[in-house]
Design an enzyme around this catalytic site. Sequence first.
Site: not given
Length: 823
Positions: A583, A780
């Site tokens: 991202d 994560e």
Amino acid sequence: MALLSQLTALLSFLFLSLFALPSFGEAQNEGVLNAEIGRLNNQSLLWGPYRPNLYFGVRPRVPKSLTTGLMWAKVDNYVDVQNSFRYTCEQNEGMAGYGWDEYDTRKGGVQHVHDAGNKIDITTEFVKIPGGGHGGSWAARIKGEPREDAPSDLKTTVLFYLASEALGETIEVVNDGDDTGFSDDVAFIGSSVVLGDYKLVITKGRGEHPNSGHPISSTRDLDKTIVQSITLPEEHLWQAKQLLFQQLKAGVDEIIQEYGADNAPPPWQVYQLGNKPGIGNIHFVQKVFEGAFEFDILFSSGSASKETTSEDLTREIKSTTEAFNERFTDVFAPQAPFNKDKYGKFGRSMLSNLAGGIGYFYGKHVVDRSYAPEYDEENEGFWEETAEARARRQEQLEGPYELFSSIPSRPFFPRGFLWDEGFHLLPIVDWDIDLTLEIVKSWYNLMDEDGWIAREQILGEEARSKVPPEFQVQYPHYANPPTLYLVLEQFTERLQKTNGSQVAGKKEHLSQDTVLGSAHADNPELGIEYLRNLYPLLRRQFLWFKKTQFGDIKGYDREAYSTKEGYRWRGRSVQHILTSGLDDYPRPQPPHPGELHVDLISWIGMMARALAKIADFVGLPGDVQEYNHVLDGITHNLVDLHWSESAGCFCDATIDEFEEHSLVCHKGYISLFPFLMGLLQPDDPKLGKTLDLLGNEEELFSPHGIRSLSQKSEFYGTDENYWRSPVWININYLAIVQLRNYVLQPGPYSHKAKDLYVKLRKNIVETVYQSWEETGFAWEQYNPETGKGQRTQHFTGWTSLVVKIMAMDDLSWWTGSHARDEL
């Protein structure tokens, strides 16, 4: 709509029953063999806890069918009760960890939910019981055990609901209670085009029940099971928690009106449904306990030879647990230095939660097919134009579609992500190849006629309820890393190693227990047929990538070996390239239509290599030549367009103010991609420099894994800091795999690769394990300075790759004189 629903259900039924054969002994050809495997797959994979967004919810892998869910709450005081109801997995509910300790998608398993906020540990044991023509039967045991800090009289309300999503199909309570509830088991019957006739029993179970001296006790008997049957529009059924609250509020209002606020009963009687059993398309079943409790949910298919009992459940739980632990030892036994019991428990949990995160999703998604010219991103300042085009809000609902997929995280990302899924399947393919291929096929069934698959699968209102509106729209020019090719390449390589003589020995005793899981590998004709059927979709997707994500080489007079092999992610903004999966990783500034992205050309190089292997396997030599030509162009252009000799690494490219090709080097994961995709030769000096960068502790190498960005970068740890310092397990996994590959190939860098392999493997496993041990969760990403897990908790998607890393050889035997084929 009624006709459409009936047709959908009928087609699902035909699909499930099409391949029913008397016995495998009658199989005479490849097509019949494949049909029988298909039938057995459908049977063994039909039912499951395929609602991973819930702590526990069972449904079949077909649309518009029976769906179930579990809720519970602490009801010993009025202050906490509103926020104590558990249903959907959430990040901030006071959990001390939860998930499957052992789970096999074909058999079942055991899950523990450590609900510290409600001071109770919930155990859900789920098993499948084969038999009949509709996926067999299943059963679940729900247990509650107060935690050490709980009061001795802890009061818990537990609700289980069952609902029929199919239009016109209802469920009926068949045994008798009285006005205050059911003293014994509660039984429901239903009938479905897809499932046939069925019966579901919720047993009385074991446990004490609270009471009070309040007059309401005469009408609300907590010793009994309450059933409330309702008929609602199908589109509201997924909102079960809100529906429950509506029904509870109605009851609370009646109590207040009758007794007044000052004379209200205790909360465990106020928050109790009225007993209103009957016919409906959703039924809430409520029990209230004091202290520990246990009860069973027994689903029996009408096509099975006998009804499921609690004794069956007890037997199958024991059998399933034993089989899982034995098989895990065979497939994923942790290797030194991780061959201690604690790592075995950790590994079983990681694999089980990955598999337990597999879900079935059905519904429409939001797509912008306006094909606005701005979306070509051809002009300077294109990101402003694309923002204006998106703001015109030309999206529409498309579908419905269905998807069988694992998910990254049950509380935060309970839906399918295209680039995550390939990583998810890398451990699953070792455990169950046939399951993996079912999931891959499900993803490719989503492909449109151009070759596009939406990168996020937000199917239906329930899925959209977890996603901010600005992230719901999918765009047919947006790509995502094609990680499913990693899985198919591995499958193809395994097929190549399969001895065809195994087939004859398998054919005479094909059974669900002995064959499913590896049938497509053990029977090469099945694997080849699967690849032959999938290949046109793979090729279509590959050509879509080349058409939509091309980079401009000729327009800027770039000098390169190939004028075609350069690529650029669409969907770029100043701060992000969400489509790349990385991202906020730093990219050239400002964005430019002449950019070329080194990670994307590397992904496409991997696709070409995998497709060449698959095309060769299915007998398409012309296509093999085409893919090898593409791969040749990419390996040369990686150097011509992306290698910086001064920086000693691969870099993104852009066009500078003089309209010249220019490299922009942000050392980090991007720089490693040609290595991560295995595109560098063992004797390439650029491999040596890439390994130097990877192993440099002042830049990428940390005690907790490879950092996403160099510590020396001005962008290290800045802004969102999503991919600007943290350690990500998927990228580290790719690095560990390639380090091992380069160790086992003769070359000048094999000793360096081995040293990095041993260190990195140890660092990654210890980082994930220590955080799991401390918090009860996989995460994560991991902090490169402290090793602490961060961002999304219960991220049992690609973080579960650690189970494969632990199972890898430590290479302690390697001295540098061994050839690759000596393994």
